[in-house]
Design a protein around this motif. Structure first.
Motif, PDB file in Angstrom:
ATOM      1  N   ASP A  29      39.095  31.907  47.079  1.00  8.87           N
ATOM      2  CA  ASP A  29      39.550  30.536  46.291  1.00  8.87           C
ATOM      3  C   ASP A  29      37.662  30.314  45.370  1.00  8.87           C
ATOM      4  O   ASP A  29      38.220  29.953  44.620  1.00  8.87           O
ATOM      5  CB  ASP A  29      39.694  29.278  47.372  1.00  8.87           C
ATOM      6  CG  ASP A  29      40.758  30.391  47.890  1.00  8.87           C
ATOM      7  OD1 ASP A  29      41.628  31.179  46.965  1.00  8.87           O
ATOM      8  OD2 ASP A  29      41.151  29.205  48.636  1.00  8.87           O
ATOM      9  N   LYS A  32      37.583  32.318  42.115  1.00 12.82           N
ATOM     10  CA  LYS A  32      39.081  32.448  41.405  1.00 12.82           C
ATOM     11  C   LYS A  32      38.343  31.507  40.199  1.00 12.82           C
ATOM     12  O   LYS A  32      39.358  32.396  38.894  1.00 12.82           O
ATOM     13  CB  LYS A  32      40.377  31.750  41.897  1.00 12.82           C
ATOM     14  CG  LYS A  32      40.937  32.120  43.319  1.00 12.82           C
ATOM     15  CD  LYS A  32      41.201  33.766  42.487  1.00 12.82           C
ATOM     16  CE  LYS A  32      41.909  34.081  44.689  1.00 12.82           C
ATOM     17  NZ  LYS A  32      42.811  35.108  44.150  1.00 12.82           N
ATOM     18  N   ARG A  52      42.230  37.986  35.508  1.00 17.86           N
ATOM     19  CA  ARG A  52      43.429  37.283  34.861  1.00 17.86           C
ATOM     20  C   ARG A  52      44.437  38.345  36.457  1.00 17.86           C
ATOM     21  O   ARG A  52      45.877  38.450  36.645  1.00 17.86           O
ATOM     22  CB  ARG A  52      44.193  37.862  33.813  1.00 17.86           C
ATOM     23  CG  ARG A  52      45.660  37.436  33.302  1.00 17.86           C
ATOM     24  CD  ARG A  52      45.673  38.757  31.739  1.00 17.86           C
ATOM     25  NE  ARG A  52      44.905  37.170  31.130  1.00 17.86           N
ATOM     26  CZ  ARG A  52      44.077  38.251  29.833  1.00 17.86           C
ATOM     27  NH1 ARG A  52      44.509  39.390  29.919  1.00 17.86           N
ATOM     28  NH2 ARG A  52      43.322  37.847  29.246  1.00 17.86           N
ATOM     29  N   SER A  55      44.867  36.260  39.748  1.00 15.21           N
ATOM     30  CA  SER A  55      45.119  35.235  39.795  1.00 15.21           C
ATOM     31  C   SER A  55      43.977  34.263  39.129  1.00 15.21           C
ATOM     32  O   SER A  55      44.359  33.139  39.706  1.00 15.21           O
ATOM     33  CB  SER A  55      46.205  35.012  40.726  1.00 15.21           C
ATOM     34  OG  SER A  55      47.334  35.355  40.517  1.00 15.21           O
ATOM     35  N   GLU A  57      40.867  33.583  36.542  1.00 11.91           N
ATOM     36  CA  GLU A  57      39.917  33.113  35.273  1.00 11.91           C
ATOM     37  C   GLU A  57      38.988  32.515  35.153  1.00 11.91           C
ATOM     38  O   GLU A  57      38.364  32.309  35.963  1.00 11.91           O
ATOM     39  CB  GLU A  57      40.801  31.821  35.063  1.00 11.91           C
ATOM     40  CG  GLU A  57      40.755  29.926  35.180  1.00 11.91           C
ATOM     41  CD  GLU A  57      41.978  29.466  34.792  1.00 11.91           C
ATOM     42  OE1 GLU A  57      40.998  28.561  33.732  1.00 11.91           O
ATOM     43  OE2 GLU A  57      41.827  28.214  35.657  1.00 11.91           O
TER      44      GLU A  57
END
Length: 164
Positions: A29, A32, A52, A55, A57
């Protein structure tokens, strides 16, 4: 009925052994949302594509990111390895180098000055110049993809060991 059962068994065996598609990345996480500082547009685009796909960015500010990757000394160049009888290049070596530093959102430096270096050689056919230019661009894109995978693998490993 037998072919369907065979397909199901093969799919289960592949899933059980940890098989995944080439380029598939499982990010923690904290990875991410990434801010990339000092990178070329080509490297930035490759990062965007990879993130991408999982999930994640590429953020536009370091405040919105979980980690900041500072890229330095990014070099993409080529050199001639062999010449033809007419003095034209027959074989080229493409190389791509960079150094990067990983900084967490809280400002803690996790990795500092790690190098990435990728080299590729290819035959430069002088009879088909346009196709070779396209081939060179494809090779350069693959080198950038490999650099992103190397960086993300190292970062993922360092973040995993940092938690322990």
């Amino acid at each position: 009925m037998a072919p369907k059962a065979f397909i199901v068994v093969v799919a289960l065996l592949l899933a059980a052994c940890g098989y995944h598609l080439r380029g598939a990345v499982d990010l923690p996480d904290s990875l991410k949302k990434v801010y990339l500082n000092g990178a070329s547009m080509q490297l930035r685009e490759q990062f965007r594509k990879v993130l991408r796909g999982v999930s994640g960015e590429l953020t536009t500010s370091p405040e919105a990111a979980g980690v900041v990757i500072n890229v330095a000394n990014e070099i993409s160049d080529q050199r001639v390895l062999s010449l033809s009888a007419r003095g034209r290049s027959n074989e080229l070596e493409l190389y791509y180098r960079l150094q990067y530093t990983l900084v967490k959102a809280d400002g803690a430096v996790v990795l500092e000055g790690l190098p990435v270096e990728i080299k590729r050689e290819y035959f430069n056919n002088q009879q088909d110049i346009v196709a070779k230019d396209n081939e060179q661009q494809v090779i350069r894109n693959e080198m950038l993809q490999q650099a992103v995978r190397i960086m993300l693998d190292r970062i993922r490993l360092s973040l995993a060991t940092d938690k322990k």
